[in-house]
Design a protein around this motif. Structure first.
Motif, mmCIF file in Angstrom:
data_model
loop_
_atom_site.group_PDB
_atom_site.id
_atom_site.type_symbol
_atom_site.label_atom_id
_atom_site.label_comp_id
_atom_site.label_asym_id
_atom_site.label_seq_id
_atom_site.Cartn_x
_atom_site.Cartn_y
_atom_site.Cartn_z
ATOM 1 N N ARG B 127 0.828 -1.210 0.000
ATOM 2 C CA ARG B 127 0.000 0.000 0.000
ATOM 3 C C ARG B 127 0.856 1.251 0.000
ATOM 4 O O ARG B 127 0.499 2.281 -0.549
ATOM 5 C CB ARG B 127 -0.900 0.019 1.247
ATOM 6 N N MET B 128 2.016 1.179 0.675
ATOM 7 C CA MET B 128 2.898 2.350 0.706
ATOM 8 C C MET B 128 3.679 2.514 -0.590
ATOM 9 O O MET B 128 4.079 3.604 -0.934
ATOM 10 C CB MET B 128 3.897 2.235 1.865
ATOM 11 N N SER B 181 14.274 0.972 0.323
ATOM 12 C CA SER B 181 13.741 2.186 0.927
ATOM 13 C C SER B 181 14.331 2.452 2.308
ATOM 14 O O SER B 181 14.002 3.436 2.940
ATOM 15 C CB SER B 181 12.227 2.103 1.012
ATOM 16 N N ALA B 182 15.208 1.548 2.773
ATOM 17 C CA ALA B 182 15.707 1.703 4.134
ATOM 18 C C ALA B 182 16.849 2.709 4.246
ATOM 19 O O ALA B 182 17.222 3.076 5.342
ATOM 20 C CB ALA B 182 16.171 0.359 4.677
ATOM 21 N N SER B 183 17.377 3.157 3.115
ATOM 22 C CA SER B 183 18.529 4.058 3.142
ATOM 23 C C SER B 183 18.228 5.254 4.040
ATOM 24 O O SER B 183 17.153 5.811 4.006
ATOM 25 C CB SER B 183 18.811 4.519 1.718
ATOM 26 N N SER B 184 19.192 5.620 4.858
ATOM 27 C CA SER B 184 18.914 6.589 5.919
ATOM 28 C C SER B 184 18.590 7.972 5.366
ATOM 29 O O SER B 184 17.958 8.767 6.024
ATOM 30 C CB SER B 184 20.090 6.665 6.869
ATOM 31 N N ARG B 185 18.996 8.248 4.137
ATOM 32 C CA ARG B 185 18.740 9.580 3.605
ATOM 33 C C ARG B 185 17.245 9.824 3.393
ATOM 34 O O ARG B 185 16.799 10.930 3.327
ATOM 35 C CB ARG B 185 19.520 9.809 2.314
ATOM 36 N N ASP B 186 16.479 8.731 3.295
ATOM 37 C CA ASP B 186 15.048 8.908 3.050
ATOM 38 C C ASP B 186 14.218 8.822 4.320
ATOM 39 O O ASP B 186 13.004 8.820 4.253
ATOM 40 C CB ASP B 186 14.548 7.821 2.083
ATOM 41 N N PRO B 188 13.221 10.698 6.888
ATOM 42 C CA PRO B 188 12.127 11.628 7.195
ATOM 43 C C PRO B 188 10.901 11.404 6.311
ATOM 44 O O PRO B 188 9.772 11.465 6.785
ATOM 45 C CB PRO B 188 12.748 13.002 6.932
ATOM 46 N N LYS B 189 11.151 11.103 5.041
ATOM 47 C CA LYS B 189 10.057 10.863 4.118
ATOM 48 C C LYS B 189 9.302 9.580 4.501
ATOM 49 O O LYS B 189 8.083 9.547 4.528
ATOM 50 C CB LYS B 189 10.637 10.724 2.710
ATOM 51 N N LYS B 190 10.063 8.536 4.803
ATOM 52 C CA LYS B 190 9.459 7.264 5.208
ATOM 53 C C LYS B 190 8.648 7.461 6.484
ATOM 54 O O LYS B 190 7.583 6.879 6.648
ATOM 55 C CB LYS B 190 10.551 6.218 5.493
ATOM 56 N N LEU B 192 7.204 10.103 7.540
ATOM 57 C CA LEU B 192 5.956 10.819 7.215
ATOM 58 C C LEU B 192 4.924 9.849 6.649
ATOM 59 O O LEU B 192 3.756 9.863 7.028
ATOM 60 C CB LEU B 192 6.255 11.945 6.230
ATOM 61 N N GLN B 193 5.380 8.965 5.736
ATOM 62 C CA GLN B 193 4.461 7.972 5.156
ATOM 63 C C GLN B 193 3.922 7.056 6.239
ATOM 64 O O GLN B 193 2.744 6.738 6.267
ATOM 65 C CB GLN B 193 5.179 7.134 4.100
ATOM 66 N N LEU B 194 4.822 6.660 7.146
ATOM 67 C CA LEU B 194 4.402 5.787 8.229
ATOM 68 C C LEU B 194 3.346 6.495 9.083
ATOM 69 O O LEU B 194 2.317 5.916 9.415
ATOM 70 C CB LEU B 194 5.612 5.408 9.090
ATOM 71 N N GLU B 195 3.615 7.753 9.399
ATOM 72 C CA GLU B 195 2.654 8.481 10.234
ATOM 73 C C GLU B 195 1.292 8.553 9.557
ATOM 74 O O GLU B 195 0.255 8.373 10.194
ATOM 75 C CB GLU B 195 3.170 9.892 10.541
ATOM 76 N N GLN B 196 1.292 8.800 8.258
ATOM 77 C CA GLN B 196 0.014 8.875 7.562
ATOM 78 C C GLN B 196 -0.705 7.535 7.583
ATOM 79 O O GLN B 196 -1.919 7.480 7.751
ATOM 80 C CB GLN B 196 0.217 9.400 6.139
ATOM 81 N N MET B 197 0.066 6.464 7.471
ATOM 82 C CA MET B 197 -0.522 5.128 7.524
ATOM 83 C C MET B 197 -1.107 4.859 8.918
ATOM 84 O O MET B 197 -2.213 4.334 9.042
ATOM 85 C CB MET B 197 0.575 4.119 7.204
#
Lengths: 509, 294
Positions: B127-128, B181-186, B188-190, B192-197
């Motif tokens: 879903r993400m 998608s686990a790379s640390s540079r992303d 904050p974005k991840k 945010l997606q988690l929070e929305q989920m």
């Protein structure tokens, strides 16, 4: 011992510090909240999340402080980011999210107002540049785009006013934050009727203006119980983050200024008089009844360097962010001043001062076949700092500045403060205090409890690291490059507009 | 692999597998115009490039797909060649009905061996990430080959083998996705997606493992990362979101307090009341009274 608590409602997180009477930090806690970007140009936060996060963080800090058995909490003092807007209905219930300073949805309303003679008049009366960041323009946007919500709005608040309302049941705004709304007359300290008329609102829709030292609000009994804070603890209204950072920078004497570079950046001075800028490019906010904070904000602070490192740094070996940053700075040091002719205009997020152009964009200029990664790193850093110098040059037209205090994790790196000294040709002193904003809050609180007689005396207690002195040879190089930097920025203005139109067009397709 | 095409309504290779809508390999010897127009996928579609170089639009993003790369799209996402063109090369694909994975209540048509909690985690991840280009995924080649062989030779137990291979395919995709998608540079974005989920489904009893998996991290490093980023442990952050949402809902007069408690993920109205009062000093009912003057 008495203990003063500072609550900083920042852009990304709430930070709570506890200070003892000497100004030493005896406790710290922080909690992040989220910024939502539901559309391009939109930047929103959930007011309930900010409130609940603040409660969590504060409660934990208070119980930690109390468990030591050494301290008596005598005051809570608030600070917050400027320019936020939250509409609430007649029951005080938020009508959607709060709109933050970074929100640019009011672009059209801004363009429209700028064509009118009223724009200059409002700027001179309110001290706030005509820009989408300003709550005035946000209210105008609401009026023209969400009429139903606009009509349902009983009060227009800042995030801090909302939080204080939850805790104390009163709608108040301190003079500093009020002076950043575009709605306050900074000469008479009251709401500016002409601004209110233009926005289509009445003074009853705005909170009561109180001095930054005001402690007339009382914590509700329930929160006294849940937080473990007695009724004798003063709730001090406090100021904005920008004004407190200037106070906490210890720059109240003549000839001093601060440069703060966090995600966004600003250069500020403190003075008894409003700074009159013909081009309407500088802000004049109120610190208290006697002092103004004047200067210019940039959108493109360390957020630009973080963008660069996300795209181009080496993250492969499970490096921490600090390691990545350190590596980049080491590489930047291998290149001389001026990056061998590579320039960078850092306007990734459009720009506020001094060009106030939301359509401006980033540009690398002058790349040649001999430039490598290191030059791009160096040019990126120099570009961010050149922009601060563009603001600084405007301030220097009005004031003599002989020493500058620098705040914020990016600018306090040794290489960065050295480059800044070279670019400005002015010594730079790194602030020893962890948070200039909360230090400002401490100074105000301590003054209220009689530890200092005045804010001037309080500001003198700030200790700075020995200044970094400029290298005249490097300054000579930078002075020339900066001229080119300004020329490019100026020259590209119509092209930025054109690009904006093109991208808007392709967004529609 | 040679060219082939198995389809549900054509031939009997897929008779025992109603969830496999289509499977095939195509060797394309010259550039074919309009052979691969951009269409909205109605099924879960996985593509795997064996040789050549393909220029595609995957969920609105242009991607150059090279040998050993896999691409998938969820139903509702668009996929196709740029300008509808199919470039020179060999590509394998399989179209699956994975509704039974994504719809826990449905047991009919269940072919996968995943446990309910595994299926849930996988669902969250898909879903993400509703579509992705996953470069250099060697395992997929073998899985495709094995499925093809099983379908062709129909040895004893082939139905089970095929379904196991499909599970394996999904695991390989999901694992690569989370690693990528686990790379640390992303982060904050991840985050945010988690929070929305989380906000969309606060009623679910989230575990740290589930949260970590959905951003593609192990539990320990996830917890550490969340703590340094937000100042909270993952579960505290979640409670924080629950109370936040409850605070908002309590200000709406027409909602029942017990419903609010359950909708925001508290076990009971008692649990809600205790947690809420500890933080705010009010019971939810008192809080509501104070905040509604109607």
């Amino acid at each position: 011992m008495d203990c003063f608590i500072s609550i900083e409602l920042g852009t990304n997180a709430v930070r709570v510090y506890a200070f003892d009477t000497n100004g030493a930090i005896v406790g710290f806690n922080r909690g992040a909240y989220t910024t939502f970007h539901p559309a391009a140009d939109y930047s929103e936060q959930d007011p309930e999340q900010i409130f609940i996060t603040m409660l969590f963080v504060l409660k934990n800090l208070v119980s930690e402080i109390k468990s030591t058995g050494k301290y008596q909490i005598v005051s809570l003092c608030f600070s917050a980011s400027m320019h936020s807007l939250l509409a609430v209905d007649r029951n005080g219930v938020p009508l959607g999210n709060a709109i933050t300073w970074a929100d640019n949805r009011g672009k059209q309303e801004t363009k429209r107002l700028r064509t009118k003679a009223l724009a200059r008049k409002l700027y001179e009366a309110t001290g706030t540049p005509i820009h989408p960041m300003s709550p005035l323009l946000k209210i105008l946007w609401l009026k023209s785009n969400q009429q139903e919500k606009f009509e349902k709005t009983s009060m227009f608040l800042s995030i801090k006013s909302y939080i204080i309302m939850q805790l104390t049941g009163r709608y108040v705004i301190d003079l500093s934050l009020a002076s950043a709304t575009g709605l306050l007359n900074i000469h008479h300290f009251g709401w500016e009727q002409e601004a209110l008329d233009y926005a289509g609102i009445t003074p009853t829709q705005l909170p009561d203006i109180v001095p930054i030292s005001d402690s007339s609000c009382k914590l509700k009994r329930q929160y006294q119980v849940s937080l473990g804070i007695g009724p004798e603890t003063k709730i001090i209204a406090g100021s904005s983050d920008g004004c407190f950072a200037s106070l906490g920078g210890g720059i109240m004497e003549e000839g001093r200024a601060t440069i703060t570079i966090e995600d966004s950046a600003a250069m500020r001075i403190i003075g008894r008089k409003v700074l009159q800028d013909e081009g309407c490019r500088m802000f004049n906010y109120i610190l208290d009844e006697h002092y103004y904070i004047s200067g210019g904000p940039s959108n493109n602070g360390s957020v630009v360097f973080e963008w660069f490192s996300r795209q181009f740094a080496n993250y492969t070996d499970s490096y921490s962010d600090e390691m990545v940053m350190r590596d980049l700075l080491l590489m930047a040091e291998q290149v001389d001043a001026g990056a061998d002719g590579l320039l960078f205009l850092p306007y990734l997020l459009g720009e506020r001062a001094p060009i106030w152009n939301p359509s401006a964009r980033g540009v690398y200029f002058g790349a040649n076949i001999n430039h490598d990664r290191r030059h791009f790193i160096r040019a990126t850093i120099e570009g961010i700092l050149f922009e601060m110098y563009s603001i600084g040059k405007l301030l220097l037209q009005h004031r003599d500045i002989s020493q500058i205090t620098v705040n914020g994790s990016f600018v306090t790196a040794p290489l960065i403060s050295r480059l800044l000294a070279d670019i400005f040709n002015i010594p730079m002193s790194v602030n020893q205090h962890v948070s200039a904003v909360s230090t400002g809050a401490f100074l105000l609180s301590a003054k209220e409890f009689g530890i200092y007689r005045s804010l001037e005396e309080a500001a003198k207690s700030i200790t700075l690291h020995a200044p970094v002195h400029p290298d005249p040879a490097n300054h000579a190089i930078y002075a020339k490059y900066h001229q080119l930097f300004e020329k490019l920025t100026d020259k590209l203005s119509p092209e930025f507009e054109l690009l904006d139109e093109l991208t808007l067009l392709s967004d529609k397709h | 692999m040679n060219q082939f095409l198995f389809k549900q309504d054509n031939g009997n290779e897929l008779m025992l597998f109603p969830h496999i809508l289509e499977m095939g390999v195509r060797k394309n010897l010259s550039v074919q115009l309009n052979a691969f127009p951009e269409i909205v996928a109605t099924r879960f579609c996985v593509y795997y490039v064996i040789d050549g170089k393909f220029d595609w639009q995957v969920a609105g993003r242009r991607s150059i797909i090279l040998p050993k790369d896999a691409v998938y799209v969820m139903p509702g996402e668009k996929i196709g060649g740029v300008n509808g063109t199919l470039d020179v090369g060999t590509v394998a694909w399989i179209h699956l009905d994975i509704d039974c994975l994504l719809d826990k209540g449905r047991t009919q048509g269940k072919w996968s061996g995943f446990s309910e909690s595994e299926a849930l985690t996988i669902e969250h991840i898909f879903r993400m990430h509703r579509a992705a280009h996953l470069p250099i995924l060697n395992e997929v080649s073998r899985i495709f080959q094995d499925i093809y062989t099983e379908l062709q030779q129909r040895e004893v137990g082939y139905a089970s083998m095929v379904n196991q291979l499909l599970d394996e395919l999904i695991i390989v995709l999901v694992r690569q996705l989370t690693r990528q998608s686990a790379s640390s540079r992303d982060f904050p974005k991840k985050f945010l997606q988690l929070e929305q989920m989380l906000r969309q489904n606060l009623a679910h009893q989230w575990t740290v493992e589930e949260m970590a998996a959905s951003v593609g991290m192990g539990t320990t490093s996830f917890t550490e990362r969340v703590r340094s980023y937000s100042g909270f442990s993952p579960l505290s952050y979640l409670i924080n979101l629950r109370v936040t949402e409850a605070t908002r809902l309590l200000k709406q007069p027409d909602l029942n307090v017990t419903d609010i408690a359950l909708d925001t993920g508290f076990y009971s109205s008692q649990h809600f009341s205790t947690t809420f009062k500890k933080l705010t000093g009010y019971t939810p009912r008192e809080f509501r009274k104070k905040n509604l003057y109607l």
